[in-house]
Design a protein around this motif. Structure first.
Motif, mmCIF file in Angstrom:
data_model
loop_
_atom_site.group_PDB
_atom_site.id
_atom_site.type_symbol
_atom_site.label_atom_id
_atom_site.label_comp_id
_atom_site.label_asym_id
_atom_site.label_seq_id
_atom_site.Cartn_x
_atom_site.Cartn_y
_atom_site.Cartn_z
ATOM 1 N N ILE B 4 0.773 -1.139 0.051
ATOM 2 C CA ILE B 4 -0.145 -0.047 -0.135
ATOM 3 C C ILE B 4 0.814 1.160 0.233
ATOM 4 C CG2 ILE B 4 -1.579 1.207 1.168
ATOM 5 C CD1 ILE B 4 -2.739 -1.174 2.412
ATOM 6 N N GLN B 25 -3.414 0.604 -3.766
ATOM 7 C CA GLN B 25 -2.902 -0.926 -3.062
ATOM 8 C C GLN B 25 -2.799 -1.841 -4.481
ATOM 9 O OE1 GLN B 25 -5.203 -3.668 -2.954
ATOM 10 N NE2 GLN B 25 -7.053 -2.878 -2.971
ATOM 11 N N HIS B 29 -7.027 -6.405 -2.839
ATOM 12 C CA HIS B 29 -8.125 -6.545 -1.709
ATOM 13 C C HIS B 29 -9.158 -5.649 -2.251
ATOM 14 C CE1 HIS B 29 -4.469 -7.183 1.292
ATOM 15 N NE2 HIS B 29 -5.061 -8.332 0.888
ATOM 16 N N MET B 32 -11.126 -1.275 1.683
ATOM 17 C CA MET B 32 -10.010 -0.362 1.990
ATOM 18 C C MET B 32 -10.544 0.634 3.071
ATOM 19 S SD MET B 32 -8.314 0.534 -1.555
ATOM 20 C CE MET B 32 -6.934 1.249 -0.970
ATOM 21 N N TYR B 48 -14.796 3.791 5.116
ATOM 22 C CA TYR B 48 -14.348 2.518 4.505
ATOM 23 C C TYR B 48 -15.023 1.983 3.404
ATOM 24 C CZ TYR B 48 -18.069 0.086 7.322
ATOM 25 O OH TYR B 48 -19.176 -0.362 7.912
ATOM 26 N N ARG B 68 -14.654 5.502 -4.447
ATOM 27 C CA ARG B 68 -13.910 4.444 -4.741
ATOM 28 C C ARG B 68 -14.286 3.984 -6.133
ATOM 29 N NH1 ARG B 68 -12.597 -0.476 -1.888
ATOM 30 N NH2 ARG B 68 -10.829 -1.391 -3.099
ATOM 31 N N LYS B 71 -10.701 -0.389 -8.075
ATOM 32 C CA LYS B 71 -10.272 -1.024 -6.739
ATOM 33 C C LYS B 71 -8.906 -0.819 -5.920
ATOM 34 C CE LYS B 71 -10.094 -6.354 -5.743
ATOM 35 N NZ LYS B 71 -10.141 -7.471 -6.634
ATOM 36 N N GLU B 72 -8.187 -0.226 -6.701
ATOM 37 C CA GLU B 72 -6.898 -0.046 -6.236
ATOM 38 C C GLU B 72 -6.770 1.031 -5.464
ATOM 39 O OE1 GLU B 72 -6.921 -2.465 -9.900
ATOM 40 O OE2 GLU B 72 -7.290 -0.350 -9.517
ATOM 41 N N CYS B 91 -4.034 4.556 5.747
ATOM 42 C CA CYS B 91 -4.924 3.870 4.946
ATOM 43 C C CYS B 91 -4.426 2.306 5.136
ATOM 44 C CB CYS B 91 -4.583 4.351 3.496
ATOM 45 S SG CYS B 91 -5.482 3.581 2.132
ATOM 46 N N SER B 93 -5.803 -1.693 3.724
ATOM 47 C CA SER B 93 -6.673 -2.426 2.674
ATOM 48 C C SER B 93 -6.976 -4.173 3.533
ATOM 49 C CB SER B 93 -6.113 -2.961 1.654
ATOM 50 O OG SER B 93 -5.000 -3.501 1.465
ATOM 51 N N ARG B 94 -7.686 -4.798 3.243
ATOM 52 C CA ARG B 94 -7.987 -5.979 4.136
ATOM 53 C C ARG B 94 -8.374 -7.169 3.073
ATOM 54 N NH1 ARG B 94 -12.761 -8.393 4.973
ATOM 55 N NH2 ARG B 94 -14.189 -6.570 4.466
ATOM 56 N N GLN B 101 -5.745 -6.458 8.311
ATOM 57 C CA GLN B 101 -5.649 -5.255 7.744
ATOM 58 C C GLN B 101 -4.047 -4.913 7.263
ATOM 59 O OE1 GLN B 101 -8.124 -1.725 8.918
ATOM 60 N NE2 GLN B 101 -10.129 -3.194 8.792
#
Lengths: 114, 112
Positions: B4, B25, B29, B32, B48, B68, B71-72, B91, B93-94, B101
């Motif tokens: 990330i 990211q 994932h 985020m 989120y 958003r 995706k990245e 920041c 991502s999960r 995370q």
């Protein structure tokens, strides 16, 4: 807002000492409990994720236990080293509509003196 | 390398100005997150997103906005309505399970 508490706020120990700290969290709607280590000038890094009551996890000299019925987790460090100095964060993950969210405690700042 | 990235590392905001913090990211994932850290406090969730084109307010969303579209990417805008923006912003991502995370290096926002 969920209440996640960590104690103590800060801790100073000598190299070689063993230490432990506590995270308390809501005992209802439990999904998972996370522990992260956050070293200065770095990003927080995951240590453990625990999901079952009675879970015990270990990674080298660091271990953690979980009691979901009473809502607490302990993190133990055996034979602390200066490189263990960091902020240790716990985070509570609830289920249901809160899936995917983490609520963090304020952290325990550990300083290990050589 | 997978990870990330956040930019910039430091950001200065003038009174009444909107500023945007970048988060990218390449971990593939879906989810985020944006957190804010103030001295003596834990990480507090701002916004989120569990999937592209969808996002939810966290605990302290007032004065912030997000998008958003990819995706990245999950940029955070600190608007002029945020009266106390000075903080460290992280920041994350999960992964799907076990919900670990992964965090970026953070952006420190200062007000001139």
């Amino acid at each position: 807002i969920l209440n996640v508490e960590q104690s103590p706020q800060s801790l100073h120990v000598q190299e070689g000492d063993s230490t432990n700290f506590t995270c308390s969290f809501p005992s209802s709607n439990f999904y998972a409990l996370h522990w992260y280590r956050w070293e200065t000038a770095k990003s927080p890094e995951a240590l453990f994720v625990m999901t079952l009551n009675g879970d015990e996890k270990k990674k080298g000299r660091i271990s953690a236990t979980l009691n979901t019925k009473e809502g607490y987790s302990y993190l133990y460090i055996k034979g602390s080293q200066p490189e263990d100095s960091a902020t240790y964060l716990c985070a509570f993950a609830a289920g249901g509509t809160s899936y995917g969210k983490l609520t963090f405690g304020q952290g325990t700042i550990l300083t290990v003196h050589p | 390398d997978g990870g990330i990235t956040q930019s910039p590392k430091y950001l200065f905001r003038k009174e009444g100005q909107n500023v945007t913090l970048s988060c990218e990211q390449n971990l593939n994932h879906d989810a985020m997150y944006w957190y804010r850290q103030d001295p003596g406090q834990g990480l507090r969730l701002i916004y989120y997103s569990q999937i592209v084109n969808d996002f939810q307010k966290g605990d302290i969303a007032e004065g912030y906005s997000v998008s958003r579209e990819k995706k990245e990417s999950f940029p955070l805008t600190v608007t002029s309505a945020q009266k106390n923006p000075t903080a460290f912003y992280l920041c994350a991502s999960r992964a799907r399970e076990p919900q670990t995370q992964y965090f970026g290096p953070g952006t420190r926002l200062l007000v001139l």
